[in-house]
Design an enzyme around this catalytic site. Structure first.
Site, mmCIF file in Angstrom:
data_model
loop_
_atom_site.group_PDB
_atom_site.id
_atom_site.type_symbol
_atom_site.label_atom_id
_atom_site.label_comp_id
_atom_site.label_asym_id
_atom_site.label_seq_id
_atom_site.Cartn_x
_atom_site.Cartn_y
_atom_site.Cartn_z
ATOM 1 N N GLU A 35 0.846 -1.192 0.000
ATOM 2 C CA GLU A 35 0.000 0.000 0.000
ATOM 3 C C GLU A 35 0.884 1.246 0.000
ATOM 4 O O GLU A 35 1.792 1.372 0.818
ATOM 5 C CB GLU A 35 -0.920 -0.001 1.218
ATOM 6 C CG GLU A 35 -1.656 1.301 1.490
ATOM 7 C CD GLU A 35 -2.458 1.818 0.305
ATOM 8 O OE1 GLU A 35 -2.409 3.034 0.040
ATOM 9 O OE2 GLU A 35 -3.128 0.999 -0.370
ATOM 10 N N GLY A 49 -21.754 1.317 -0.235
ATOM 11 C CA GLY A 49 -22.956 0.528 -0.004
ATOM 12 C C GLY A 49 -22.639 -0.932 -0.237
ATOM 13 O O GLY A 49 -22.058 -1.281 -1.263
ATOM 14 N N ARG A 108 -16.321 4.064 4.240
ATOM 15 C CA ARG A 108 -15.319 3.226 3.567
ATOM 16 C C ARG A 108 -14.173 2.928 4.530
ATOM 17 O O ARG A 108 -13.618 1.826 4.532
ATOM 18 C CB ARG A 108 -14.797 3.951 2.322
ATOM 19 C CG ARG A 108 -13.776 3.161 1.520
ATOM 20 C CD ARG A 108 -13.384 3.922 0.258
ATOM 21 N NE ARG A 108 -12.445 3.163 -0.555
ATOM 22 C CZ ARG A 108 -11.133 3.174 -0.393
ATOM 23 N NH1 ARG A 108 -10.598 3.916 0.573
ATOM 24 N NH2 ARG A 108 -10.345 2.456 -1.179
ATOM 25 N N TYR A 216 -33.899 13.532 -8.128
ATOM 26 C CA TYR A 216 -33.616 13.751 -9.549
ATOM 27 C C TYR A 216 -33.732 15.245 -9.835
ATOM 28 O O TYR A 216 -34.729 15.873 -9.497
ATOM 29 C CB TYR A 216 -34.645 13.052 -10.429
ATOM 30 C CG TYR A 216 -34.612 11.556 -10.496
ATOM 31 C CD1 TYR A 216 -34.525 10.764 -9.360
ATOM 32 C CD2 TYR A 216 -34.715 10.914 -11.721
ATOM 33 C CE1 TYR A 216 -34.524 9.384 -9.445
ATOM 34 C CE2 TYR A 216 -34.726 9.533 -11.820
ATOM 35 C CZ TYR A 216 -34.631 8.770 -10.678
ATOM 36 O OH TYR A 216 -34.645 7.410 -10.770
ATOM 37 N N ASP A 308 -11.465 -0.833 -9.399
ATOM 38 C CA ASP A 308 -11.516 0.447 -10.108
ATOM 39 C C ASP A 308 -10.375 0.630 -11.098
ATOM 40 O O ASP A 308 -10.453 1.496 -11.971
ATOM 41 C CB ASP A 308 -11.487 1.602 -9.102
ATOM 42 C CG ASP A 308 -12.816 1.801 -8.394
ATOM 43 O OD1 ASP A 308 -13.787 1.114 -8.751
ATOM 44 O OD2 ASP A 308 -12.880 2.649 -7.473
ATOM 45 N N ALA A 321 -17.638 -0.982 -5.203
ATOM 46 C CA ALA A 321 -16.908 -1.803 -4.232
ATOM 47 C C ALA A 321 -17.342 -3.259 -4.301
ATOM 48 O O ALA A 321 -16.514 -4.173 -4.195
ATOM 49 C CB ALA A 321 -17.120 -1.251 -2.825
#
Length: 470
Positions: A35, A49, A108, A216, A308, A321
């Site tokens: 990392e 989510g 996250r 919307y 991603d 995710a």
């Protein structure tokens, strides 16, 4: 003498990368995670989510219970339109009934924290390791980091996000060894048409836990998800004035986010709640460009991209995710089959390439479907053209009871770890039954009927609406 173990080098301590580490640990496959940042779980204001397709994999890994303690399941969705019309449905409750898992939102950072803290061998997760170069030779591959270290493995996995260094290195090596394999068109295929201000806010009266608001608007959409204790996870997504091609895309600061939210402060999103209230109650927030693309070169020699780094979507359908978690599960299953079932500890370049081709052949069609749904979703939420305005305002509200069926199509055929037992809570009529695809086929037919009705009726509505306006 015992043969050397098969080893995987994972570039990126992301959700995808750490999930893969857990999967490989369960399969007793040697690995290491590199990392670039100095910590695994920084608080950057991002949220995710978790849907049943991702949840079932984390459940297989024994992590789901820890996550449930931190979250509040979503039950109700409120959809709001510029003319004041709104409707509510129980999409999320129906998803739970169909699959046995709820949909929930969380930081996250907290998911990363759980993935890291529950991992049994922290010495295999290294921070401050910025990968600078990928090298490949017959029978092996390695990466070099900015501190001069070299990490060798049988397979290099890029889970380092949208700005993937490993993707750039794959392109560099391919250009040297096989010019034209990665085309100029592919290198310029990731684009940006939307910006996103995202944040986490303290509880606000009127935004109840377990509910979601989707507002919307023209060129704008606001998504809020209300988690445990009323904590609000939110996204303000705006259409930009033109399309940008990566890497020449806008960069935004916190000052940009503040200016935008101040300008939009009085826009109402649900009852008396406005964008300004979200901003004022923020605990953390940020602003970014929303890249969109699904690349076509997923692997090269002994290196492969996940998450991603290879398929990037907007957050509108919440599958980013979850898709990365699925990538990790499928790749781990294929590696396990190669190393533990076929007992090939040191596979040839050809054998590794065939495994990676198999991975892409399985994942690409599913990811293309999810990507298309996401791309359409953000454009419908922002009412991008007349057709989508009419579809979102007049057609979708009539089919609200079928939304769970449509959402189920993105869940039902998700990848799982084939070497671990299926979780007990993976139950309900939404999952395909062994030897019986009838439920999925019926759901697909219902969607076809809905879409056919839209295609037949919408042109007439467009004509009538156009006549009234012009």
């Amino acid at each position: 003498m015992e043969k050397a173990k098969f080893k995987v080098v994972i570039v990126g301590g992301s959700i995808t990368g750490l999930t893969l580490a857990h999967c490989l640990h369960q399969a007793n496959i040697d690995h290491i995670v590199l990392e670039r940042r100095h910590e695994i779980a920084p608080q950057e204001g991002a949220s995710i989510g978790l849907w049943p397709n991702g949840g079932q994999i984390l459940d297989q890994l024994g992590l789901y219970g820890e996550l449930e303690k931190l979250t509040e399941p979503l039950n109700v969705m409120h959809v709001v339109y510029p003319d004041g019309f709104s409707y509510s449905n129980t999409l999320f409750r129906q998803i739970r009934e169909r699959f046995g898992y709820p949909v929930f939102f969380m930081d996250r950072q907290k998911l990363l924290d759980v993935l890291y803290k529950t991992y049994p061998n922290k010495s295999k997760i290294l921070v401050n390791k910025l990968v600078t170069e990928l090298r490949q030779s017959d029978g092996a591959a390695c990466v070099m980091t900015d501190d001069g270290s070299t990490y060798e493995g049988n397979l290099i996995v890029g889970a380092d996000g949208v700005h993937s260094r490993l993707r750039s290195e794959i392109w560099r090596l391919a250009d040297i060894n096989q010019p034209g394999l990665v085309t100029a068109e592919e290198k310029q295929s990731m684009t940006v048409e939307y910006s996103c201000i995202f944040g986490i806010s303290s509880p606000l009266p009127g935004l109840a836990s377990g509910e979601h608001v989707n507002a919307y608007m023209n060129g704008l959409t606001v998504l809020t998800f209300h988690g445990k204790g009323g904590r609000v996870y939110w996204f303000v997504i705006q259409k930009l004035d033109r399309k940008f091609t990566y890497p020449n895309v806008p960069r935004f600061s916190l000052d940009d986010a503040e200016r935008s939210c101040t300008a939009l402060a009085k826009i109402r999103i649900w009852r008396d709640i406005c964008i300004g209230h979200l901003w004022q109650a923020r605990e953390v927030a940020s602003m970014t460009a929303l890249e969109e693309n699904i690349f076509t070169t997923w692997h090269y020699q002994r290196a492969i991209l996940l998450g991603d780094s290879i398929h990037k979507m907007t957050p509108n359908i919440g599958q980013g995710a979850n898709s990365g978690i699925e990538d990790a599960a499928l790749l781990a299953s294929l590696i396990n089959h190669l190393v533990n079932i076929q007992a090939i500890k040191q596979p040839s370049d050809l054998t590794v390439n065939r495994m990676l081709e198999n991975f892409e052949a399985i994942r690409y069609p599913r990811m293309e479907k999810i990507y298309r749904r996401s791309k359409f979703g953000v454009r419908m939420h922002t009412r991008d053209d007349l057709f989508k305005r009419i579809l979102g305002r007049y057609v979708i509200p009539l089919t609200k009871d079928r939304l769970a069926v449509m959402a189920s199509q993105l869940i039902v055929d998700g990848a799982v770890l084939d070497f671990l037992p299926q979780p007990k809570r993976r139950s309900g009529p939404g999952w395909p039954k062994p030897g019986n695809c009838r439920d999925g086929q019926n759901g697909h037919k219902r969607i076809q009927y809905i879409l056919m009705s839209i295609v037949l009726v919408a042109p007439a509505w467009v004509y009538i609406f156009s006549s009234l306006v012009w």
